[in-house]
Design a protein around this motif. Sequence first.
Motif, PDB file in Angstrom:
ATOM      1  N   THR A  71      12.193 -25.022  35.527  1.00 26.89           N
ATOM      2  CA  THR A  71      11.373 -24.062  36.260  1.00 26.89           C
ATOM      3  C   THR A  71      10.000 -24.041  35.610  1.00 26.89           C
ATOM      4  O   THR A  71       9.887 -24.087  34.383  1.00 26.89           O
ATOM      5  CB  THR A  71      12.023 -22.667  36.213  1.00 26.89           C
ATOM      6  OG1 THR A  71      13.308 -22.738  36.830  1.00 26.89           O
ATOM      7  CG2 THR A  71      11.168 -21.631  36.925  1.00 26.89           C
ATOM      8  N   TYR A  72       8.974 -23.979  36.457  1.00 26.36           N
ATOM      9  CA  TYR A  72       7.604 -23.970  35.948  1.00 26.36           C
ATOM     10  C   TYR A  72       6.753 -23.000  36.756  1.00 26.36           C
ATOM     11  O   TYR A  72       7.097 -22.619  37.866  1.00 26.36           O
ATOM     12  CB  TYR A  72       7.008 -25.384  35.990  1.00 26.36           C
ATOM     13  CG  TYR A  72       6.860 -25.953  37.378  1.00 26.36           C
ATOM     14  CD1 TYR A  72       5.648 -25.867  38.061  1.00 26.36           C
ATOM     15  CD2 TYR A  72       7.930 -26.570  38.019  1.00 26.36           C
ATOM     16  CE1 TYR A  72       5.520 -26.375  39.347  1.00 26.36           C
ATOM     17  CE2 TYR A  72       7.797 -27.088  39.293  1.00 26.36           C
ATOM     18  CZ  TYR A  72       6.589 -26.990  39.951  1.00 26.36           C
ATOM     19  OH  TYR A  72       6.463 -27.488  41.224  1.00 26.36           O
ATOM     20  N   SER A  73       5.634 -22.609  36.150  1.00 27.15           N
ATOM     21  CA  SER A  73       4.673 -21.746  36.829  1.00 27.15           C
ATOM     22  C   SER A  73       3.324 -22.461  36.863  1.00 27.15           C
ATOM     23  O   SER A  73       3.078 -23.375  36.078  1.00 27.15           O
ATOM     24  CB  SER A  73       4.544 -20.409  36.097  1.00 27.15           C
ATOM     25  OG  SER A  73       4.098 -20.615  34.763  1.00 27.15           O
ATOM     26  N   ILE A  74       2.480 -22.042  37.790  1.00 20.19           N
ATOM     27  CA  ILE A  74       1.130 -22.599  37.873  1.00 20.19           C
ATOM     28  C   ILE A  74       0.177 -21.658  37.150  1.00 20.19           C
ATOM     29  O   ILE A  74       0.157 -20.454  37.421  1.00 20.19           O
ATOM     30  CB  ILE A  74       0.690 -22.784  39.342  1.00 20.19           C
ATOM     31  CG1 ILE A  74       1.462 -23.934  39.982  1.00 20.19           C
ATOM     32  CG2 ILE A  74      -0.812 -23.041  39.418  1.00 20.19           C
ATOM     33  CD1 ILE A  74       1.093 -24.200  41.436  1.00 20.19           C
ATOM     34  N   LEU A  75      -0.600 -22.228  36.235  1.00 19.71           N
ATOM     35  CA  LEU A  75      -1.619 -21.470  35.523  1.00 19.71           C
ATOM     36  C   LEU A  75      -2.981 -21.618  36.195  1.00 19.71           C
ATOM     37  O   LEU A  75      -3.790 -20.701  36.182  1.00 19.71           O
ATOM     38  CB  LEU A  75      -1.716 -21.947  34.067  1.00 19.71           C
ATOM     39  CG  LEU A  75      -0.430 -21.894  33.246  1.00 19.71           C
ATOM     40  CD1 LEU A  75      -0.681 -22.448  31.853  1.00 19.71           C
ATOM     41  CD2 LEU A  75       0.112 -20.476  33.177  1.00 19.71           C
ATOM     42  N   GLU A  76      -3.224 -22.805  36.771  1.00 18.76           N
ATOM     43  CA  GLU A  76      -4.508 -23.092  37.412  1.00 18.76           C
ATOM     44  C   GLU A  76      -4.282 -24.158  38.476  1.00 18.76           C
ATOM     45  O   GLU A  76      -3.621 -25.163  38.208  1.00 18.76           O
ATOM     46  CB  GLU A  76      -5.486 -23.619  36.354  1.00 18.76           C
ATOM     47  CG  GLU A  76      -6.808 -24.115  36.868  1.00 18.76           C
ATOM     48  CD  GLU A  76      -7.625 -24.807  35.769  1.00 18.76           C
ATOM     49  OE1 GLU A  76      -8.483 -25.620  36.131  1.00 18.76           O
ATOM     50  OE2 GLU A  76      -7.400 -24.537  34.580  1.00 18.76           O
ATOM     51  N   PRO A  80      -4.007 -21.524  47.454  1.00 20.19           N
ATOM     52  CA  PRO A  80      -4.283 -20.124  47.797  1.00 20.19           C
ATOM     53  C   PRO A  80      -3.099 -19.196  47.500  1.00 20.19           C
ATOM     54  O   PRO A  80      -2.613 -18.481  48.375  1.00 20.19           O
ATOM     55  CB  PRO A  80      -4.574 -20.201  49.291  1.00 20.19           C
ATOM     56  CG  PRO A  80      -3.678 -21.306  49.777  1.00 20.19           C
ATOM     57  CD  PRO A  80      -3.700 -22.322  48.656  1.00 20.19           C
ATOM     58  N   VAL A  81      -2.613 -19.246  46.249  1.00 17.25           N
ATOM     59  CA  VAL A  81      -1.487 -18.400  45.858  1.00 17.25           C
ATOM     60  C   VAL A  81      -1.668 -17.924  44.420  1.00 17.25           C
ATOM     61  O   VAL A  81      -2.407 -18.526  43.644  1.00 17.25           O
ATOM     62  CB  VAL A  81      -0.129 -19.150  45.978  1.00 17.25           C
ATOM     63  CG1 VAL A  81       0.130 -19.588  47.409  1.00 17.25           C
ATOM     64  CG2 VAL A  81      -0.051 -20.327  45.028  1.00 17.25           C
ATOM     65  N   THR A  82      -0.953 -16.855  44.087  1.00 19.52           N
ATOM     66  CA  THR A  82      -0.850 -16.378  42.717  1.00 19.52           C
ATOM     67  C   THR A  82       0.633 -16.190  42.421  1.00 19.52           C
ATOM     68  O   THR A  82       1.468 -16.181  43.327  1.00 19.52           O
ATOM     69  CB  THR A  82      -1.590 -15.034  42.520  1.00 19.52           C
ATOM     70  OG1 THR A  82      -0.986 -14.048  43.372  1.00 19.52           O
ATOM     71  CG2 THR A  82      -3.068 -15.159  42.846  1.00 19.52           C
ATOM     72  N   THR A 108       2.800 -15.492  45.709  1.00 16.91           N
ATOM     73  CA  THR A 108       2.108 -14.485  46.500  1.00 16.91           C
ATOM     74  C   THR A 108       0.879 -15.145  47.125  1.00 16.91           C
ATOM     75  O   THR A 108       0.009 -15.634  46.397  1.00 16.91           O
ATOM     76  CB  THR A 108       1.671 -13.301  45.612  1.00 16.91           C
ATOM     77  OG1 THR A 108       2.845 -12.736  45.011  1.00 16.91           O
ATOM     78  CG2 THR A 108       0.945 -12.250  46.421  1.00 16.91           C
ATOM     79  N   PRO A 109       0.809 -15.207  48.453  1.00 16.82           N
ATOM     80  CA  PRO A 109      -0.352 -15.797  49.108  1.00 16.82           C
ATOM     81  C   PRO A 109      -1.628 -15.025  48.774  1.00 16.82           C
ATOM     82  O   PRO A 109      -1.599 -13.801  48.606  1.00 16.82           O
ATOM     83  CB  PRO A 109      -0.027 -15.688  50.599  1.00 16.82           C
ATOM     84  CG  PRO A 109       1.471 -15.633  50.641  1.00 16.82           C
ATOM     85  CD  PRO A 109       1.855 -14.845  49.422  1.00 16.82           C
ATOM     86  N   ALA A 110      -2.736 -15.745  48.655  1.00 17.74           N
ATOM     87  CA  ALA A 110      -4.031 -15.138  48.348  1.00 17.74           C
ATOM     88  C   ALA A 110      -5.038 -15.606  49.398  1.00 17.74           C
ATOM     89  O   ALA A 110      -5.485 -16.750  49.367  1.00 17.74           O
ATOM     90  CB  ALA A 110      -4.484 -15.536  46.950  1.00 17.74           C
ATOM     91  N   GLY A 111      -5.316 -14.737  50.352  1.00 21.21           N
ATOM     92  CA  GLY A 111      -6.293 -15.069  51.374  1.00 21.21           C
ATOM     93  C   GLY A 111      -5.750 -15.867  52.539  1.00 21.21           C
ATOM     94  O   GLY A 111      -6.506 -16.290  53.412  1.00 21.21           O
ATOM     95  N   VAL A 112      -4.438 -16.110  52.549  1.00 27.02           N
ATOM     96  CA  VAL A 112      -3.779 -16.802  53.658  1.00 27.02           C
ATOM     97  C   VAL A 112      -2.482 -16.060  53.977  1.00 27.02           C
ATOM     98  O   VAL A 112      -2.004 -15.268  53.169  1.00 27.02           O
ATOM     99  CB  VAL A 112      -3.478 -18.289  53.345  1.00 27.02           C
ATOM    100  CG1 VAL A 112      -4.758 -19.072  53.073  1.00 27.02           C
ATOM    101  CG2 VAL A 112      -2.515 -18.425  52.168  1.00 27.02           C
ATOM    102  N   SER A 113      -1.908 -16.351  55.136  1.00 26.81           N
ATOM    103  CA  SER A 113      -0.654 -15.701  55.511  1.00 26.81           C
ATOM    104  C   SER A 113       0.518 -16.260  54.712  1.00 26.81           C
ATOM    105  O   SER A 113       0.430 -17.351  54.142  1.00 26.81           O
ATOM    106  CB  SER A 113      -0.385 -15.919  57.006  1.00 26.81           C
ATOM    107  OG  SER A 113      -0.107 -17.288  57.253  1.00 26.81           O
ATOM    108  N   ASP A 114       1.609 -15.504  54.685  1.00 27.64           N
ATOM    109  CA  ASP A 114       2.838 -15.999  54.064  1.00 27.64           C
ATOM    110  C   ASP A 114       3.238 -17.331  54.687  1.00 27.64           C
ATOM    111  O   ASP A 114       3.634 -18.262  53.985  1.00 27.64           O
ATOM    112  CB  ASP A 114       3.985 -15.000  54.242  1.00 27.64           C
ATOM    113  CG  ASP A 114       3.875 -13.782  53.340  1.00 27.64           C
ATOM    114  OD1 ASP A 114       2.829 -13.592  52.691  1.00 27.64           O
ATOM    115  OD2 ASP A 114       4.855 -13.008  53.296  1.00 27.64           O
TER     116      ASP A 114
END
Length: 144
Positions: A71-76, A80-82, A108-114
């Motif tokens: 499992t991994y997460s995105i740092l950068e 368009p997600v957080t 979590t979408p950022a500035g776009v729809s799910d």
Amino acid sequence: MAQASATITLPVEPGKVWQLIGGFDSLPDWLPYIPKSEVSEGGRVRRLANPDGDAIVERLEAFDNGARSYTYSILEAPFPVTGYRSTLRVVGLDGDRASRVEWSGEFTPAGVSDEAASGLFEGIYRDGLTALAATLAAAAGATS
């Protein structure tokens, strides 16, 4: 929170699939979209470059060699997600004569729809798994 997932079934032993994709730094070995990966922090952070030269920095959050998953997460990233968190897993089928590869994420979408965010990552996962199948098929052809 939105989600995305894709799966593929392959006629390849799960150990062989995991050997190719299980290294956190192994994306360039099977995913043409990611031609370069550099690791830091003892292999727990990978810095990827996509074909446009955009940086994608990801952190390994969990690794289970026995269960063939990480499992991994995105740092950068230019997405368009957080709060992105994803798992890549290889499951043995048919007495380990075949494999199912599962790639899933939540974010979590950022500035776009799910729907738009989910569609983006479903496409990335699906294209990635198709590339994985092609890489494994090419390797099988080279050894036969």
